[in-house]
Structures are given as structure tokens and as C-alpha cells.
Design a protein around this motif. Structure first.
Motif, PDB file in Angstrom:
ATOM      1  N   ALA A  11       0.852  -1.185   0.000  1.00 19.28           N
ATOM      2  CA  ALA A  11       0.000   0.000   0.000  1.00 19.28           C
ATOM      3  C   ALA A  11       0.889   1.236   0.000  1.00 19.28           C
ATOM      4  N   GLU A  12       0.289   2.369  -0.308  1.00 19.05           N
ATOM      5  CA  GLU A  12       1.035   3.630  -0.353  1.00 19.05           C
ATOM      6  C   GLU A  12       1.385   4.154   1.026  1.00 19.05           C
ATOM      7  N   ARG A  13       0.673   3.645   2.047  1.00 17.29           N
ATOM      8  CA  ARG A  13       0.908   4.092   3.418  1.00 17.29           C
ATOM      9  C   ARG A  13       0.666   2.923   4.360  1.00 17.29           C
ATOM     10  N   ALA A  14       1.198   3.053   5.558  1.00 20.98           N
ATOM     11  CA  ALA A  14       0.987   2.017   6.574  1.00 20.98           C
ATOM     12  C   ALA A  14      -0.512   1.836   6.825  1.00 20.98           C
ATOM     13  N   ASP A  34       4.058  -1.402   7.900  1.00 17.18           N
ATOM     14  CA  ASP A  34       5.375  -1.540   8.521  1.00 17.18           C
ATOM     15  C   ASP A  34       5.455  -0.618   9.738  1.00 17.18           C
ATOM     16  N   GLN A  35       4.296  -0.134  10.181  1.00 15.67           N
ATOM     17  CA  GLN A  35       4.203   0.785  11.317  1.00 15.67           C
ATOM     18  C   GLN A  35       3.104   0.319  12.270  1.00 15.67           C
ATOM     19  N   PRO A  36       3.233   0.636  13.560  1.00 11.75           N
ATOM     20  CA  PRO A  36       2.171   0.275  14.514  1.00 11.75           C
ATOM     21  C   PRO A  36       0.865   0.990  14.177  1.00 11.75           C
ATOM     22  N   TYR A  37      -0.237   0.415  14.633  1.00  8.97           N
ATOM     23  CA  TYR A  37      -1.542   1.062  14.518  1.00  8.97           C
ATOM     24  C   TYR A  37      -1.701   1.958  15.747  1.00  8.97           C
ATOM     25  N   LYS A  38      -2.866   2.045  16.313  1.00 10.61           N
ATOM     26  CA  LYS A  38      -3.101   2.823  17.536  1.00 10.61           C
ATOM     27  C   LYS A  38      -3.968   1.979  18.458  1.00 10.61           C
ATOM     28  N   TRP A  39      -3.857   2.233  19.744  1.00 14.60           N
ATOM     29  CA  TRP A  39      -4.722   1.532  20.695  1.00 14.60           C
ATOM     30  C   TRP A  39      -6.168   1.827  20.313  1.00 14.60           C
ATOM     31  N   HIS A  40      -7.011   0.794  20.278  1.00 20.17           N
ATOM     32  CA  HIS A  40      -8.404   1.002  19.927  1.00 20.17           C
ATOM     33  C   HIS A  40      -9.264  -0.162  20.414  1.00 20.17           C
ATOM     34  N   PHE A  48      -8.181 -11.181  13.079  1.00 16.91           N
ATOM     35  CA  PHE A  48      -6.946 -10.585  12.582  1.00 16.91           C
ATOM     36  C   PHE A  48      -6.004 -11.743  12.263  1.00 16.91           C
ATOM     37  N   ALA A  49      -5.756 -12.003  10.965  1.00 15.92           N
ATOM     38  CA  ALA A  49      -4.923 -13.143  10.557  1.00 15.92           C
ATOM     39  C   ALA A  49      -3.657 -12.648   9.876  1.00 15.92           C
ATOM     40  N   VAL A  50      -2.510 -13.052  10.389  1.00 14.18           N
ATOM     41  CA  VAL A  50      -1.225 -12.654   9.805  1.00 14.18           C
ATOM     42  C   VAL A  50      -0.953 -13.579   8.610  1.00 14.18           C
ATOM     43  N   LEU A  51      -0.945 -13.002   7.407  1.00 11.42           N
ATOM     44  CA  LEU A  51      -0.700 -13.774   6.190  1.00 11.42           C
ATOM     45  C   LEU A  51       0.773 -13.792   5.819  1.00 11.42           C
ATOM     46  N   ASP A  52       1.496 -12.734   6.205  1.00 14.93           N
ATOM     47  CA  ASP A  52       2.914 -12.626   5.868  1.00 14.93           C
ATOM     48  C   ASP A  52       3.576 -11.715   6.889  1.00 14.93           C
ATOM     49  N   GLY A  53       4.686 -12.141   7.450  1.00  6.33           N
ATOM     50  CA  GLY A  53       5.398 -11.326   8.429  1.00  6.33           C
ATOM     51  C   GLY A  53       5.103 -11.756   9.853  1.00  6.33           C
ATOM     52  N   ARG A  54       5.453 -10.864  10.770  1.00  3.74           N
ATOM     53  CA  ARG A  54       5.258 -11.091  12.203  1.00  3.74           C
ATOM     54  C   ARG A  54       4.676  -9.817  12.809  1.00  3.74           C
ATOM     55  N   VAL A  55       3.821  -9.969  13.799  1.00  2.63           N
ATOM     56  CA  VAL A  55       3.165  -8.826  14.429  1.00  2.63           C
ATOM     57  C   VAL A  55       3.145  -9.039  15.939  1.00  2.63           C
ATOM     58  N   GLU A  56       3.618  -8.042  16.678  1.00  4.97           N
ATOM     59  CA  GLU A  56       3.443  -8.072  18.132  1.00  4.97           C
ATOM     60  C   GLU A  56       2.073  -7.478  18.413  1.00  4.97           C
ATOM     61  N   MET A  57       1.196  -8.280  19.014  1.00  7.42           N
ATOM     62  CA  MET A  57      -0.140  -7.804  19.364  1.00  7.42           C
ATOM     63  C   MET A  57      -0.155  -7.514  20.852  1.00  7.42           C
ATOM     64  N   ARG A  58      -0.471  -6.279  21.171  1.00  5.73           N
ATOM     65  CA  ARG A  58      -0.618  -5.875  22.569  1.00  5.73           C
ATOM     66  C   ARG A  58      -2.105  -5.708  22.841  1.00  5.73           C
ATOM     67  N   ILE A  89       6.527  -6.350  13.062  1.00  2.00           N
ATOM     68  CA  ILE A  89       7.981  -6.484  13.208  1.00  2.00           C
ATOM     69  C   ILE A  89       8.506  -6.544  11.779  1.00  2.00           C
ATOM     70  N   GLY A  90       8.853  -5.387  11.224  1.00  2.00           N
ATOM     71  CA  GLY A  90       9.152  -5.283   9.798  1.00  2.00           C
ATOM     72  C   GLY A  90       7.844  -5.121   9.035  1.00  2.00           C
ATOM     73  N   GLU A  91       7.806  -5.588   7.792  1.00  2.00           N
ATOM     74  CA  GLU A  91       6.584  -5.519   6.987  1.00  2.00           C
ATOM     75  C   GLU A  91       5.667  -6.682   7.331  1.00  2.00           C
ATOM     76  N   ALA A  92       4.364  -6.417   7.248  1.00  2.00           N
ATOM     77  CA  ALA A  92       3.387  -7.475   7.489  1.00  2.00           C
ATOM     78  C   ALA A  92       2.175  -7.268   6.588  1.00  2.00           C
ATOM     79  N   ARG A  93       1.547  -8.391   6.247  1.00  2.00           N
ATOM     80  CA  ARG A  93       0.295  -8.382   5.507  1.00  2.00           C
ATOM     81  C   ARG A  93      -0.714  -9.122   6.361  1.00  2.00           C
TER      82      ARG A  93
END
Length: 103
Positions: A11-14, A34-40, A48-58, A89-93
Motif C-alpha cells: 500500500a502507499e501508506r501504513a 510496517d508501522q504500529p496502529y493505535k490503541w483502539h 486478525f490473521a497474519v498472512l505474511d510477516g510477524r506482528v506483536e499484538m498488545r 515487526i518489519g513488513e506485514a500483511r
């Protein structure tokens, strides 16, 4: 009919998204980031399914913050009222299924 090659999507933006389907008000979207979202807190449930990459979910339960790393293939279900934030953690899809118009 639609075929989506998620590994090549950017995408053109995170958190930019490709709308895949809207089934009676439930949306399915592919996000690139490739950037965090916001608390919501979503208006309804979220899958929420990680198709590619790694994501720290808080996420917070009873005011206590927890964290887990989601690997490719892992799925996170946020029930109604679950406060959470995704930190790639890096890029994710990520495939997100939620009520239309959710945060």
C-alpha cells in the motif's frame, strides 16, 4: 470471483488496505503495514490473521497489558471491548474481518 496474491500486496501508506469483500456489513480487508496502529476498541468483534510477516499484538484485559508475537498463519480474535494495538515487526500483511466502519 476474485483471487488475491497477498504476498505481493503493498500500500502507499501504513495500514493501507485492499477491500476484498463486504458480506452483509462484515468486511474482509487485506492490510499492508510496517508501522504500529493505535490503541483502539472495535465496535464489534474482529478477526486478525497474519498472512505474511510477524506482528506483536498488545492487548489489555482488566486494565493489565499483555503482549504476544503473532507469526505467519496465526489468528487473533478481539472480542467486543478488547482494547488492542498491532505492532508489525518489519513488513506485514494482515487479513482483517470486522464490522463495516470499525476503527
Amino acid at each position: 470471483m476474485k483471487i488475491v496474491r497477498s504476498r505481493t500486496f503493498t500500500a502507499e501508506r501504513a495500514w493501507g488496505a485492499l477491500d476484498i469483500a463486504n458480506m452483509n456489513g462484515i468486511t474482509t480487508r487485506l492490510h499492508w503495514t510496517d508501522q504500529p496502529y493505535k490503541w483502539h476498541v472495535n465496535d464489534g468483534e474482529e478477526v486478525f490473521a497474519v498472512l505474511d510477516g510477524r506482528v506483536e499484538m498488545r492487548y489489555r484485559e482488566a486494565g493489565v497489558e499483555h503482549s504476544t508475537v503473532l507469526e505467519t498463519g496465526d489468528v487473533f480474535h478481539a472480542s467486543i471491548g478488547t482494547e488492542h494495538v498491532a505492532h508489525p515487526i518489519g513488513e506485514a500483511r494482515i487479513l482483517v474481518i470486522e464490522s463495516e466502519g470499525s476503527v
